[in-house]
Motif scaffolding. Structure first.
Motif, PDB file in Angstrom:
ATOM      1  N   ARG A 128       0.839  -1.209   0.000  1.00 32.67           N
ATOM      2  CA  ARG A 128       0.000   0.000   0.000  1.00 32.67           C
ATOM      3  C   ARG A 128       0.868   1.251   0.000  1.00 32.67           C
ATOM      4  O   ARG A 128       0.583   2.210  -0.717  1.00 32.67           O
ATOM      5  CB  ARG A 128      -0.940   0.014   1.212  1.00 32.67           C
ATOM      6  CG  ARG A 128      -2.098  -0.952   1.090  1.00 32.67           C
ATOM      7  CD  ARG A 128      -3.154  -0.707   2.146  1.00 32.67           C
ATOM      8  NE  ARG A 128      -2.632  -0.720   3.505  1.00 32.67           N
ATOM      9  CZ  ARG A 128      -2.564  -1.784   4.288  1.00 32.67           C
ATOM     10  NH1 ARG A 128      -2.989  -2.951   3.841  1.00 32.67           N
ATOM     11  NH2 ARG A 128      -2.097  -1.697   5.513  1.00 32.67           N
ATOM     12  N   PHE A 129       1.926   1.255   0.809  1.00 31.79           N
ATOM     13  CA  PHE A 129       2.822   2.413   0.831  1.00 31.79           C
ATOM     14  C   PHE A 129       3.526   2.585  -0.505  1.00 31.79           C
ATOM     15  O   PHE A 129       3.700   3.711  -0.974  1.00 31.79           O
ATOM     16  CB  PHE A 129       3.844   2.294   1.957  1.00 31.79           C
ATOM     17  CG  PHE A 129       3.277   2.596   3.316  1.00 31.79           C
ATOM     18  CD1 PHE A 129       2.502   3.716   3.544  1.00 31.79           C
ATOM     19  CD2 PHE A 129       3.527   1.750   4.379  1.00 31.79           C
ATOM     20  CE1 PHE A 129       1.984   3.996   4.799  1.00 31.79           C
ATOM     21  CE2 PHE A 129       3.011   2.012   5.633  1.00 31.79           C
ATOM     22  CZ  PHE A 129       2.239   3.140   5.849  1.00 31.79           C
ATOM     23  N   LEU A 173       1.027   4.104  -2.873  1.00 34.92           N
ATOM     24  CA  LEU A 173       0.832   5.517  -2.559  1.00 34.92           C
ATOM     25  C   LEU A 173       2.009   6.351  -3.050  1.00 34.92           C
ATOM     26  O   LEU A 173       1.824   7.413  -3.650  1.00 34.92           O
ATOM     27  CB  LEU A 173       0.654   5.694  -1.048  1.00 34.92           C
ATOM     28  CG  LEU A 173       0.479   7.126  -0.548  1.00 34.92           C
ATOM     29  CD1 LEU A 173      -0.759   7.766  -1.175  1.00 34.92           C
ATOM     30  CD2 LEU A 173       0.374   7.136   0.957  1.00 34.92           C
ATOM     31  N   ARG A 189       1.756   6.744  -6.769  1.00 33.26           N
ATOM     32  CA  ARG A 189       0.736   7.741  -7.141  1.00 33.26           C
ATOM     33  C   ARG A 189       1.257   9.155  -6.906  1.00 33.26           C
ATOM     34  O   ARG A 189       1.019  10.054  -7.717  1.00 33.26           O
ATOM     35  CB  ARG A 189      -0.549   7.512  -6.354  1.00 33.26           C
ATOM     36  CG  ARG A 189      -1.346   6.328  -6.840  1.00 33.26           C
ATOM     37  CD  ARG A 189      -2.767   6.315  -6.299  1.00 33.26           C
ATOM     38  NE  ARG A 189      -2.822   6.290  -4.849  1.00 33.26           N
ATOM     39  CZ  ARG A 189      -2.873   5.202  -4.103  1.00 33.26           C
ATOM     40  NH1 ARG A 189      -2.887   4.017  -4.682  1.00 33.26           N
ATOM     41  NH2 ARG A 189      -2.940   5.275  -2.793  1.00 33.26           N
ATOM     42  N   ARG A 190       1.972   9.356  -5.811  1.00 30.33           N
ATOM     43  CA  ARG A 190       2.530  10.691  -5.531  1.00 30.33           C
ATOM     44  C   ARG A 190       3.571  11.078  -6.570  1.00 30.33           C
ATOM     45  O   ARG A 190       3.624  12.223  -7.011  1.00 30.33           O
ATOM     46  CB  ARG A 190       3.133  10.731  -4.138  1.00 30.33           C
ATOM     47  CG  ARG A 190       2.095  10.758  -3.054  1.00 30.33           C
ATOM     48  CD  ARG A 190       2.718  10.837  -1.696  1.00 30.33           C
ATOM     49  NE  ARG A 190       1.692  10.905  -0.671  1.00 30.33           N
ATOM     50  CZ  ARG A 190       1.908  10.690   0.604  1.00 30.33           C
ATOM     51  NH1 ARG A 190       3.120  10.374   1.015  1.00 30.33           N
ATOM     52  NH2 ARG A 190       0.927  10.768   1.467  1.00 30.33           N
TER      53      ARG A 190
END
Length: 56
Positions: A23-24, A27, A30-31
């Motif tokens: 998940r990290f 994320l 995506r960033r």
């Protein structure tokens, strides 16, 4: 805690850690993508401003 329960607990913790890490990672990806898009938009805006300036 017996051996089977301890092993099951450890495996569950490993799976949870890997899911959290995934998940990290998602994320962070995506960033990075958002930052790349934002950077591209800023470059395009600068180019458009320069064209307007040069066109008078």
């Amino acid at each position: 805690m017996d051996l089977w329960a301890r092993e099951t607990f450890c495996v569950d913790r490993i799976i949870a850690r890997e899911a959290r890490d995934a998940r990290f990672d998602a994320l962070a990806a995506r960033r990075r993508a958002a930052a790349t898009i934002q950077g591209q938009l800023e470059v395009e805006a600068r180019r458009a401003a320069l064209r307007r300036y040069l066109d008078g």
